[in-house]
Write a protein that holds these residues in place. Structure first.
Motif, PDB file in Angstrom:
ATOM      1  N   GLU A 253       1.787  -5.693  15.455  1.00 37.03           N
ATOM      2  CA  GLU A 253       2.097  -6.960  16.116  1.00 37.03           C
ATOM      3  C   GLU A 253       2.778  -7.924  15.149  1.00 37.03           C
ATOM      4  O   GLU A 253       3.728  -8.632  15.514  1.00 37.03           O
ATOM      5  N   LEU A 254       2.293  -7.946  13.909  1.00 34.06           N
ATOM      6  CA  LEU A 254       2.909  -8.802  12.898  1.00 34.06           C
ATOM      7  C   LEU A 254       4.349  -8.385  12.638  1.00 34.06           C
ATOM      8  O   LEU A 254       5.261  -9.225  12.621  1.00 34.06           O
ATOM      9  N   PHE A 255       4.584  -7.077  12.453  1.00 29.09           N
ATOM     10  CA  PHE A 255       5.923  -6.594  12.135  1.00 29.09           C
ATOM     11  C   PHE A 255       6.888  -6.844  13.298  1.00 29.09           C
ATOM     12  O   PHE A 255       8.043  -7.245  13.082  1.00 29.09           O
ATOM     13  N   GLU A 256       6.438  -6.605  14.512  1.00 30.25           N
ATOM     14  CA  GLU A 256       7.312  -6.820  15.667  1.00 30.25           C
ATOM     15  C   GLU A 256       7.621  -8.300  15.858  1.00 30.25           C
ATOM     16  O   GLU A 256       8.731  -8.659  16.255  1.00 30.25           O
ATOM     17  N   ALA A 308      -6.271  -3.093   2.496  1.00 34.30           N
ATOM     18  CA  ALA A 308      -5.127  -2.220   2.234  1.00 34.30           C
ATOM     19  C   ALA A 308      -5.078  -1.011   3.147  1.00 34.30           C
ATOM     20  O   ALA A 308      -4.004  -0.547   3.527  1.00 34.30           O
ATOM     21  N   HIS A 309      -6.255  -0.467   3.521  1.00 31.90           N
ATOM     22  CA  HIS A 309      -6.280   0.755   4.322  1.00 31.90           C
ATOM     23  C   HIS A 309      -6.610   0.463   5.788  1.00 31.90           C
ATOM     24  O   HIS A 309      -7.064   1.344   6.509  1.00 31.90           O
ATOM     25  N   SER A 310      -6.356  -0.753   6.215  1.00 33.04           N
ATOM     26  CA  SER A 310      -6.618  -1.135   7.603  1.00 33.04           C
ATOM     27  C   SER A 310      -5.331  -1.627   8.248  1.00 33.04           C
ATOM     28  O   SER A 310      -4.449  -2.168   7.573  1.00 33.04           O
ATOM     29  N   ASP A 311      -5.218  -1.427   9.562  1.00 32.61           N
ATOM     30  CA  ASP A 311      -4.058  -1.955  10.279  1.00 32.61           C
ATOM     31  C   ASP A 311      -4.427  -3.200  11.086  1.00 32.61           C
ATOM     32  O   ASP A 311      -3.644  -3.657  11.918  1.00 32.61           O
TER      33      ASP A 311
END
Length: 428
Positions: A253-256, A308-311
């Motif tokens: 969602e952040l990237f989009e 770091a290892h979470s989306d």
């Protein structure tokens, strides 16, 4: 001069453009040159308007930004395959005109959904897109027009590099040479000035260049000043996105959200040949590059938690926390937001209590909608102007050919999406 620059605070350094100074010498002056001969031994080479001689460079001495630490902005240097890197570097190296900063972007550099192949050398491969930032546009185009006259349409060659640089200077400040064959691939390259690029990165004047640089790019030639302002640009993108997102959201969602800033008001998205799902196509295959770009910047902001290892990303959405992001938005966007709220009686006067003013703005439920609308308005006019400038920079033949190829790709993509084998299981 450099020591005084180091003494200033970083935001002042970022915001201040390079000034021009005259070089002086305290030593003895050299003897004057001999007078020109009245009987020249040879005639100067004749030039035609279609084959102009390069213009001499204008003598300016600029302050040089002190070199940055090697680790500064390392998130900007995204890896690509060795073959792609070699191809990009070999193409840029062919240009004799001086390029201070260069990057490549798009589906020819990073994989993107919607293309049968990402190899630009293949028959159906994508075009390679470049952006060059130069010091003096007129001088650069003069040299480049002499080296590659075929890159420019006939009208531009007739009118010369001064005309090209004047057209380039019209906001958003870019001149494109498209559908050029180099090293066995088709490329398109844009030319802008370093001053124009850095101004857009800092202030979001048009979001035309800064918006492109919100997405993954491959830097080919680096410049300390651009790297510094690009880091500000990326951080501004994160702050803007956080102000439009809830307290918990996914990295996708952040990237989009960030990738969509420069597409929201783009007039080209109204055309039938443009892919409405372009943002999703970019993010789906380039998520690792987006994470490399933004993860360190996000976790460095107060009130944001992103393992770091979470989306999954969580943020403090209190008015006080949002106000800290709001006050640091790019000047053009911030000015538009405050103007929108200026007529609302529920917002206290900024002069009376500045902290309360920003807290009230940040806590308003309509703020995400206001930000989105103002981003669209920033993008709309420059995108329309650049589309019209493309008719001049490409010429009528290339423009028709480029449009035909866009329609053909759109038609193939639409047919593929509607087929039962490829469209049934895909997400919108």
């Amino acid at each position: 001069m450099i020591s005084r620059t180091h003494a200033r605070r970083l935001p002042t350094l970022v915001a201040r453009s390079l000034s021009t100074e005259t070089a002086t010498s305290s030593g003895p002056q050299p003897p004057p040159p001999p007078p020109p001969s009245k009987h020249p031994t040879s005639k100067p080479l004749s030039r035609t308007r279609l084959n102009p001689a390069p213009r001499p460079a204008v003598s300016h001495r600029h302050q040089v930004l002190a070199s940055l630490p090697p680790s500064f902005g390392r998130n900007q240097f995204l890896p690509v395959a060795d073959s792609t890197r070699a191809l990009l570097e070999s193409i840029v190296a062919k240009f004799e005109a001086p390029i201070r900063y260069a990057f490549a972007y798009g589906s020819g550099v990073f994989e993107q959904d919607g293309y049968t192949t990402s190899n630009p050398a293949s028959k159906d491969g994508p075009m390679l897109d470049f952006m060059f930032a130069v010091t003096h546009a007129d001088h650069w185009h003069s040299i480049n027009m002499h080296q590659y006259p075929g890159h420019y349409p006939l009208g531009a060659r007739m009118l010369g590099s001064s005309f090209v640089s004047k057209v380039e200077a019209i906001p958003p400040g870019v001149w494109f040479n498209s559908m050029v064959q180099m090293n066995g691939v088709t490329i398109k390259y844009g030319v802008t000035t370093v001053d124009n690029l850095c101004s857009d990165l800092l202030n979001w004047n048009t979001l035309y260049l800064s918006g492109r640089m919100h997405k993954p790019i491959r830097i080919i030639k680096d410049d300390a000043r651009v790297r510094l302002t690009q880091q500000v640009n990326l951080t501004s993108a994160v702050r803007t996105a956080l102000l439009t997102l809830p307290d918990s959201f996914s990295e996708r969602e952040l990237f989009e959200r960030i990738a969509g800033f420069s597409y929201g008001g783009d007039v080209r998205m109204l055309l039938p040949a443009e892919n409405r799902g372009k943002v999703g196509n970019i993010v789906r295959t380039q998520a690792p590059q987006f994470k490399e770009l933004y993860h360190r910047l996000v976790v460095a902001l107060p009130g944001v938690h992103w393992p770091a290892h979470s989306d999954t990303i969580q943020q403090d959405t209190s008015p006080h926390a949002r106000a800290a992001h709001l006050r640091k938005l790019p000047s053009n966007l911030l000015k538009r937001i405050t103007t929108t709220y200026a007529s609302q009686p529920s917002i206290p006067s900024r002069e009376a209590d500045e902290n309360m003013y920003w807290t009230k703005l940040a806590g308003d439920a309509a703020l995400p909608t206001v930000i989105e609308k103002e981003l669209h308005r920033i993008v709309r006019y420059p995108s329309a102007v650049q589309t019209l400038k493309g008719l001049v920079s490409a010429g009528p033949i290339k423009s028709l050919r480029y449009s035909a190829e866009k329609v053909s790709k759109w038609w193939k993509g639409a047919a593929s999406a509607s087929s039962p084998t490829t469209g049934s299981g895909s997400k919108p």
